[in-house]
Design a protein around this motif. Sequence first.
Motif, PDB file in Angstrom:
ATOM      1  N   GLN A  14       1.035  -1.216   0.079  1.00  0.00           N
ATOM      2  CA  GLN A  14      -0.063   0.084   0.084  1.00  0.00           C
ATOM      3  C   GLN A  14       0.989   1.222  -0.088  1.00  0.00           C
ATOM      4  O   GLN A  14       1.924   1.305   0.788  1.00  0.00           O
ATOM      5  N   ILE A  15       0.701   2.217  -0.815  1.00  0.00           N
ATOM      6  CA  ILE A  15       1.369   3.472  -0.825  1.00  0.00           C
ATOM      7  C   ILE A  15       0.560   4.512  -0.359  1.00  0.00           C
ATOM      8  O   ILE A  15      -0.675   4.863  -0.733  1.00  0.00           O
ATOM      9  N   ILE A  16       1.165   5.212   0.780  1.00  0.00           N
ATOM     10  CA  ILE A  16       0.466   6.409   1.398  1.00  0.00           C
ATOM     11  C   ILE A  16       1.340   7.476   1.117  1.00  0.00           C
ATOM     12  O   ILE A  16       2.669   7.544   1.575  1.00  0.00           O
ATOM     13  N   THR A  17       1.060   8.736   0.686  1.00  0.00           N
ATOM     14  CA  THR A  17       1.707   9.896   0.798  1.00  0.00           C
ATOM     15  C   THR A  17       1.207  11.026   1.768  1.00  0.00           C
ATOM     16  O   THR A  17      -0.205  11.213   1.764  1.00  0.00           O
ATOM     17  N   LEU A  18       1.964  11.534   2.790  1.00  0.00           N
ATOM     18  CA  LEU A  18       1.539  12.286   3.895  1.00  0.00           C
ATOM     19  C   LEU A  18       2.412  13.591   3.691  1.00  0.00           C
ATOM     20  O   LEU A  18       3.485  13.645   3.363  1.00  0.00           O
ATOM     21  N   ASP A  19       1.650  14.549   3.809  1.00  0.00           N
ATOM     22  CA  ASP A  19       2.143  16.230   4.064  1.00  0.00           C
ATOM     23  C   ASP A  19       2.412  16.316   5.663  1.00  0.00           C
ATOM     24  O   ASP A  19       1.512  16.715   6.408  1.00  0.00           O
ATOM     25  N   VAL A  20       3.802  16.440   6.135  1.00  0.00           N
ATOM     26  CA  VAL A  20       4.187  16.434   7.385  1.00  0.00           C
ATOM     27  C   VAL A  20       5.232  17.461   7.471  1.00  0.00           C
ATOM     28  O   VAL A  20       5.905  17.757   6.574  1.00  0.00           O
ATOM     29  N   ASP A  21       5.326  18.133   8.677  1.00  0.00           N
ATOM     30  CA  ASP A  21       6.497  19.091   8.982  1.00  0.00           C
ATOM     31  C   ASP A  21       7.706  18.329   9.132  1.00  0.00           C
ATOM     32  O   ASP A  21       7.549  17.118   9.638  1.00  0.00           O
ATOM     33  N   ARG A  22       8.817  19.071   8.761  1.00  0.00           N
ATOM     34  CA  ARG A  22      10.136  18.665   8.941  1.00  0.00           C
ATOM     35  C   ARG A  22      10.322  18.069  10.292  1.00  0.00           C
ATOM     36  O   ARG A  22      11.261  17.148  10.375  1.00  0.00           O
ATOM     37  N   ASP A  23      10.191  19.015  11.310  1.00  0.00           N
ATOM     38  CA  ASP A  23      10.297  18.620  12.430  1.00  0.00           C
ATOM     39  C   ASP A  23       9.324  17.902  13.508  1.00  0.00           C
ATOM     40  O   ASP A  23       9.135  17.790  14.606  1.00  0.00           O
TER      41      ASP A  23
END
Length: 408
Positions: A11-20
């Motif tokens: 399963q491929i999941i792309t998440l938008d997260v903060d670097r820290d």
Amino acid sequence: MKVTVMTVDEQIITLDVDRDESVENLKALLEVETQVPLQQQQLLYNGREMRNAEKLSALGVSDGDLVMMVSNALQSSASSNAMGFNPDGSAVNPSAFQQHLRNDSNLMAQLFQNDPELAQAVLGNDLNKLQEILRMRNQQRTELRRRQEEEMALLYADPFDVEAQKKIEEAIRQKGIDENWAAALEHNPEAFARVVMLYVDMEVNGVPLKAFVDSGAQSTIISKSCAERCGLLRLLDTRYRGIAHGVGQSEILGRIHVAPIKIGQIFYPCSFLVLDSPNMEFLFGLDMLRKHQCMIDLKENVLRVAGGEVAVPFLQEKDIPSHFLDEQRHAKEAASSSGSQATSAGEKTNTPTGGPSGSSGQTQTQGPNFEAKVSKLVELGFGREAVIQALKFFDGNEEQAAAYLFGG
């Protein structure tokens, strides 16, 4: 920044997260996406486990990087209840596990579709066999997980490697196939069922027959034994004898130019090619379907003759002799042969180009195409016998067989 997470089930999941962002918060986001509890997740970056308290930036995770998630959700959740599994994959309480599955009709339906061998064991009375199959499935999952982790480790070594990108692309493609297969199971389950060919009751020269209706074969065919039973061999014109080459090879014994057939209560003239084909009895082909203006009405499940003058119902599976279901393939081969060129003793006679309409419903388990599929799936790491069984179960469909083997 965007982080791509790949699970061991591809399963491929792309998440938008903060670097820290912390690893723990990343796991919390994945819990929402995958329904896998945070405590059961193990994240790997460049082959190294990511600890909950660590920051993504401190681990060197940057925009577009790939993270792998490993989960033991099945065993972890199962071990907390009475229907749990032992470390070897066998049920803690096989009797309770068996009864639990039997009581869930939806689960049993899915099990028959995805793992018929296990479904039969659940319905049987041999708990030892059930435990043996559960252990085997656990070993297969463990081996699959190990291979996938090894492949992912290679991807982490150089994520910009051309071969690595191809594997990621293939994983994404396979995910789409699996989702398409799951949607078909939910919305179009009849697509996986066997299609019964079209038969109607007819009389040929006063002899009752079950005629195989095939608009994909351009010639109407009768076997020598059937023609003899109908008293028509005396009318055989051997000037039309020869050899028909198509899917296989059949000997054309000749042609019967006209004989009465009875459909419903009406008699119609019909001509036949006579083939020396003991595995096929009578095939009503496109030449006579056109001549008598027949319509195959699948909505009403009838064959209409003479533009609707007569309507006879197609036979249900229970009304078709069991040996006819095996003869369908032979009838299609005979139709294909009769539709190819036939070479006689003194001339080359062109007969209509018939052939299989693609509806025989029989799994081809021999030949180069089948062996090519077997070899391709064996290269993925599956056993040859398991591959052959999967291909047979899915009627030779390579993609469905692969999805089944990966999901095993």
